[in-house]
Design a protein around this motif. Structure first.
Motif, PDB file in Angstrom:
ATOM      1  N   VAL A   1      46.246  28.479  33.902  1.00  6.34           N
ATOM      2  CA  VAL A   1      45.355  28.451  35.136  1.00  6.34           C
ATOM      3  C   VAL A   1      45.250  30.425  34.850  1.00  6.34           C
ATOM      4  N   PRO A   2      43.554  30.585  35.552  1.00  6.51           N
ATOM      5  CA  PRO A   2      43.150  31.841  35.519  1.00  6.51           C
ATOM      6  C   PRO A   2      44.374  33.008  36.335  1.00  6.51           C
ATOM      7  N   THR A   3      44.075  33.759  35.674  1.00  2.94           N
ATOM      8  CA  THR A   3      44.698  35.007  36.085  1.00  2.94           C
ATOM      9  C   THR A   3      44.717  35.471  38.031  1.00  2.94           C
ATOM     10  N   TRP A   4      43.432  35.029  38.071  1.00  7.66           N
ATOM     11  CA  TRP A   4      42.932  35.463  39.919  1.00  7.66           C
ATOM     12  C   TRP A   4      43.246  34.586  40.957  1.00  7.66           C
TER      13      TRP A   4
ATOM     14  N   LEU B   1      49.781  34.654  45.002  1.00  9.47           N
ATOM     15  CA  LEU B   1      51.266  35.329  45.112  1.00  9.47           C
ATOM     16  C   LEU B   1      50.799  36.296  46.869  1.00  9.47           C
ATOM     17  N   VAL B   2      49.383  36.982  46.445  1.00  9.19           N
ATOM     18  CA  VAL B   2      48.810  37.282  47.631  1.00  9.19           C
ATOM     19  C   VAL B   2      49.270  36.711  48.857  1.00  9.19           C
ATOM     20  N   LEU B   3      48.708  35.121  48.870  1.00 17.06           N
ATOM     21  CA  LEU B   3      48.942  34.649  49.744  1.00 17.06           C
ATOM     22  C   LEU B   3      50.786  33.942  50.518  1.00 17.06           C
ATOM     23  N   ILE B   4      51.134  33.677  49.382  1.00 16.38           N
ATOM     24  CA  ILE B   4      52.568  33.702  49.502  1.00 16.38           C
ATOM     25  C   ILE B   4      53.429  35.154  50.420  1.00 16.38           C
ATOM     26  N   VAL B   5      53.448  36.413  49.696  1.00 19.96           N
ATOM     27  CA  VAL B   5      54.060  37.568  50.359  1.00 19.96           C
ATOM     28  C   VAL B   5      53.031  37.688  51.246  1.00 19.96           C
ATOM     29  N   GLY B   6      51.915  37.656  51.741  1.00 23.56           N
ATOM     30  CA  GLY B   6      51.180  37.557  53.166  1.00 23.56           C
ATOM     31  C   GLY B   6      51.902  36.667  54.198  1.00 23.56           C
ATOM     32  N   GLY B   7      52.504  35.734  53.598  1.00 19.31           N
ATOM     33  CA  GLY B   7      53.093  34.541  54.635  1.00 19.31           C
ATOM     34  C   GLY B   7      54.585  35.120  55.152  1.00 19.31           C
ATOM     35  N   TRP B   8      55.030  35.130  54.345  1.00 18.28           N
ATOM     36  CA  TRP B   8      56.359  36.403  54.449  1.00 18.28           C
ATOM     37  C   TRP B   8      56.532  37.048  54.871  1.00 18.28           C
TER      38      TRP B   8
END
Length: 64
Positions: free
Chosen positions: A41-44, A50-57
């Motif tokens: 999976v590409p790094t981006w 990760l940004v979506l998960i942290v933003g959701g939390w």
């Protein structure tokens, strides 16, 4: 005076061809790796997840 039946491409055209050939080889190698199951999976994409998960939390913590 000598004339050739097939004119040689200018230096830029030759370099462009080399770039196209290198690009095709990279794509061909990537397809072969993917067929062998070495797909990564590409790094981006991982960073975006990760940004979506942290933003959701954070949204759950601060908005609820």
């Amino acid at each position: 005076m000598t004339t050739s039946s097939s004119p040689e491409p200018p230096e830029g055209g030759k370099q462009r061809l080399n770039w196209v050939e290198r690009r095709r080889e990279k794509i061909r190698a990537e397809i072969e790796r993917n067929r062998r199951g070495e797909y990564t999976v590409p790094t981006w994409v991982l960073a975006l997840a990760l940004v979506l998960i942290v933003g959701g939390w954070l949204a759950l913590i601060f908005l609820v």
